[in-house]
Design a protein around this motif. Structure first.
Motif, mmCIF file in Angstrom:
data_model
loop_
_atom_site.group_PDB
_atom_site.id
_atom_site.type_symbol
_atom_site.label_atom_id
_atom_site.label_comp_id
_atom_site.label_asym_id
_atom_site.label_seq_id
_atom_site.Cartn_x
_atom_site.Cartn_y
_atom_site.Cartn_z
ATOM 1 N N ASN A 1 61.097 89.126 52.276
ATOM 2 C CA ASN A 1 60.634 89.999 53.366
ATOM 3 C C ASN A 1 60.618 89.266 54.713
ATOM 4 N N ALA A 2 61.754 88.699 55.055
ATOM 5 C CA ALA A 2 61.858 87.806 56.212
ATOM 6 C C ALA A 2 61.297 88.407 57.498
ATOM 7 N N GLU A 3 61.632 89.644 57.783
ATOM 8 C CA GLU A 3 61.206 90.224 59.054
ATOM 9 C C GLU A 3 59.684 90.322 59.141
ATOM 10 N N GLU A 4 59.066 90.837 58.060
ATOM 11 C CA GLU A 4 57.608 90.973 58.058
ATOM 12 C C GLU A 4 56.915 89.616 58.004
ATOM 13 N N MET A 5 57.506 88.672 57.264
ATOM 14 C CA MET A 5 56.923 87.335 57.165
ATOM 15 C C MET A 5 56.964 86.623 58.509
ATOM 16 N N LYS A 6 58.074 86.763 59.210
ATOM 17 C CA LYS A 6 58.179 86.158 60.550
ATOM 18 C C LYS A 6 57.095 86.698 61.468
ATOM 19 N N ALA A 7 56.877 88.004 61.423
ATOM 20 C CA ALA A 7 55.877 88.626 62.290
ATOM 21 C C ALA A 7 54.463 88.201 61.891
ATOM 22 N N LEU A 8 54.191 88.198 60.590
ATOM 23 C CA LEU A 8 52.850 87.866 60.098
ATOM 24 C C LEU A 8 52.457 86.437 60.442
ATOM 25 N N LEU A 9 53.406 85.501 60.286
ATOM 26 C CA LEU A 9 53.113 84.085 60.488
ATOM 27 C C LEU A 9 53.502 83.581 61.875
ATOM 28 N N GLY A 10 54.057 84.473 62.695
ATOM 29 C CA GLY A 10 54.459 84.067 64.039
ATOM 30 C C GLY A 10 55.538 83.004 64.020
ATOM 31 N N LEU A 11 56.517 83.153 63.143
ATOM 32 C CA LEU A 11 57.571 82.137 62.992
ATOM 33 C C LEU A 11 58.654 82.308 64.040
ATOM 34 N N PRO A 12 58.871 81.281 64.860
ATOM 35 C CA PRO A 12 59.941 81.356 65.859
ATOM 36 C C PRO A 12 61.289 81.001 65.240
ATOM 37 N N GLN A 13 62.329 80.994 66.044
ATOM 38 C CA GLN A 13 63.660 80.609 65.573
ATOM 39 C C GLN A 13 63.634 79.210 64.981
ATOM 40 N N CYS A 14 64.431 79.007 63.953
ATOM 41 C CA CYS A 14 64.641 77.698 63.326
ATOM 42 C C CYS A 14 63.408 77.171 62.588
ATOM 43 N N VAL A 15 62.505 78.072 62.217
ATOM 44 C CA VAL A 15 61.359 77.712 61.375
ATOM 45 C C VAL A 15 61.384 78.623 60.153
ATOM 46 N N TYR A 16 61.427 78.020 58.957
ATOM 47 C CA TYR A 16 61.634 78.762 57.716
ATOM 48 C C TYR A 16 60.518 78.439 56.723
ATOM 49 N N PRO A 17 59.863 79.446 56.120
ATOM 50 C CA PRO A 17 58.794 79.191 55.152
ATOM 51 C C PRO A 17 59.357 78.743 53.800
ATOM 52 N N ALA A 18 59.408 77.438 53.598
ATOM 53 C CA ALA A 18 60.049 76.887 52.401
ATOM 54 C C ALA A 18 59.258 77.170 51.134
ATOM 55 N N CYS A 19 57.931 77.123 51.214
ATOM 56 C CA CYS A 19 57.115 77.458 50.050
ATOM 57 C C CYS A 19 55.680 77.707 50.484
ATOM 58 N N MET A 20 54.955 78.412 49.634
ATOM 59 C CA MET A 20 53.524 78.609 49.839
ATOM 60 C C MET A 20 52.805 78.004 48.652
ATOM 61 N N LEU A 21 51.677 77.359 48.905
ATOM 62 C CA LEU A 21 50.847 76.802 47.847
ATOM 63 C C LEU A 21 49.470 77.429 47.926
ATOM 64 N N VAL A 22 48.942 77.829 46.770
ATOM 65 C CA VAL A 22 47.574 78.333 46.726
ATOM 66 C C VAL A 22 46.754 77.398 45.841
ATOM 67 N N PHE A 23 45.514 77.157 46.245
ATOM 68 C CA PHE A 23 44.662 76.190 45.564
ATOM 69 C C PHE A 23 43.297 76.788 45.240
ATOM 70 N N GLY A 24 42.692 76.291 44.192
ATOM 71 C CA GLY A 24 41.331 76.666 43.841
ATOM 72 C C GLY A 24 40.911 75.934 42.582
ATOM 73 N N HIS A 25 39.635 75.954 42.287
ATOM 74 C CA HIS A 25 39.151 75.336 41.055
ATOM 75 C C HIS A 25 39.508 76.245 39.874
ATOM 76 N N PRO A 26 40.156 75.703 38.852
ATOM 77 C CA PRO A 26 40.586 76.546 37.730
ATOM 78 C C PRO A 26 39.419 77.035 36.886
ATOM 79 N N THR A 27 39.550 78.229 36.357
ATOM 80 C CA THR A 27 38.579 78.718 35.385
ATOM 81 C C THR A 27 38.734 77.904 34.098
ATOM 82 N N LYS A 28 37.769 78.017 33.206
ATOM 83 C CA LYS A 28 37.829 77.289 31.929
ATOM 84 C C LYS A 28 39.095 77.668 31.155
ATOM 85 N N GLN A 29 39.392 78.967 31.143
ATOM 86 C CA GLN A 29 40.585 79.430 30.420
ATOM 87 C C GLN A 29 41.849 78.803 30.990
ATOM 88 N N GLN A 30 41.938 78.742 32.320
ATOM 89 C CA GLN A 30 43.125 78.163 32.953
ATOM 90 C C GLN A 30 43.212 76.664 32.713
#
Length: 241
Positions: free
Chosen positions: A139-168
């Protein structure tokens, strides 16, 4: 195994988090560790977006193939391959630099992903789980708008973090392939039919190799999100042509 190698073997993606917050100290440790990663010419060809607004987290989760768990993460980082900032550094010195090309983009992606893996490893050492979200390239167009990404800047990856539940925390990590399945000596070598089927032996559950592979191909390679990733990459690549 030493402590670091054991941690790398134990680490697995975490998609369910407790309500425990990530402390400011741990957040700083994760980000500082990311910046210690190897980098081409020590240029650090990336910019990390620390997403703190819940509204933005919610929208990112939707745009990233409706992965609702991502919105519940206590820390959300988008690692952007940044071919823009050095242009501004050069221009500040009165230099008129060339336009970035595909090679510059790939070099920046390498830098960004190496930094991201440092963040993952640091988090693991602190008892904090993480999960890569590759769908951030969709969703490049919406992602660019949401994150304010200018030319020549590309979202290579997203990382999410948190303390795992016991099951996880106790969930079994998926089996990896053998070293011999993925390492070729000196030159690339295609696998023959026997080697392919031997590689996947024990990895297809109750299904035959053919059944499993057909289902996997349909779910991943031929999926709508995979096609959308390719479409979005064409949008991002326009900056590098």
């Amino acid at each position: 195994m030493n402590e670091i190698i054991q941690a790398l073997h134990n680490r697995k993606s975490v998609r369910v988090f407790t309500e425990e917050a990530i402390s400011a100290k741990d957040r700083e440790s994760i980000l500082t560790a990311a910046l210690q990663a190897p980098s081409a010419g020590c240029q650090l060809l990336y910019t990390i977006l620390d997403i703190t607004e819940q509204e933005k987290k919610d929208r990112l989760a939707q745009l990233c193939d409706q992965q609702a768990f991502a919105a519940k993460a206590k820390l959300v980082l988008v690692f952007c391959a940044d071919c823009r900032k050095w242009l501004t550094f050069y221009q500040e010195a009165g230099i008129t630099p060339r336009k970035p090309g595909p090679g510059d983009l790939l070099l920046a992606v390498e830098d960004a992903l190496i930094a991201a893996q440092n963040a993952v490893t640091a988090a693991e050492s602190l008892g904090i789980g993480s999960c890569y979200i590759g769908d951030v390239m969709e969703n490049a167009e919406e992602m660019k708008a949401l994150l304010g990404l200018p030319q020549c800047v590309y979202p290579a990856c997203m990382l999410v973090f948190g303390h795992p539940t016991k099951q996880q925390a106790e969930r079994k990590k998926p089996e990896r392939f053998r070293v011999s399945d993925l390492v070729c000596e000196n030159t690339y070598q295609d696998k023959d039919s026997r080697a392919i089927r031997e590689m996947f032996s024990g990895h297809t559950g109750s299904q035959s190799y053919d059944e499993w592979m057909r289902a996997f191909c349909e779910r991943k390679y031929e999926s709508g999100f995979s096609r959308e990733m390719n479409r979005s990459m064409e949008v991002y690549l326009q900056d590098f042509r």
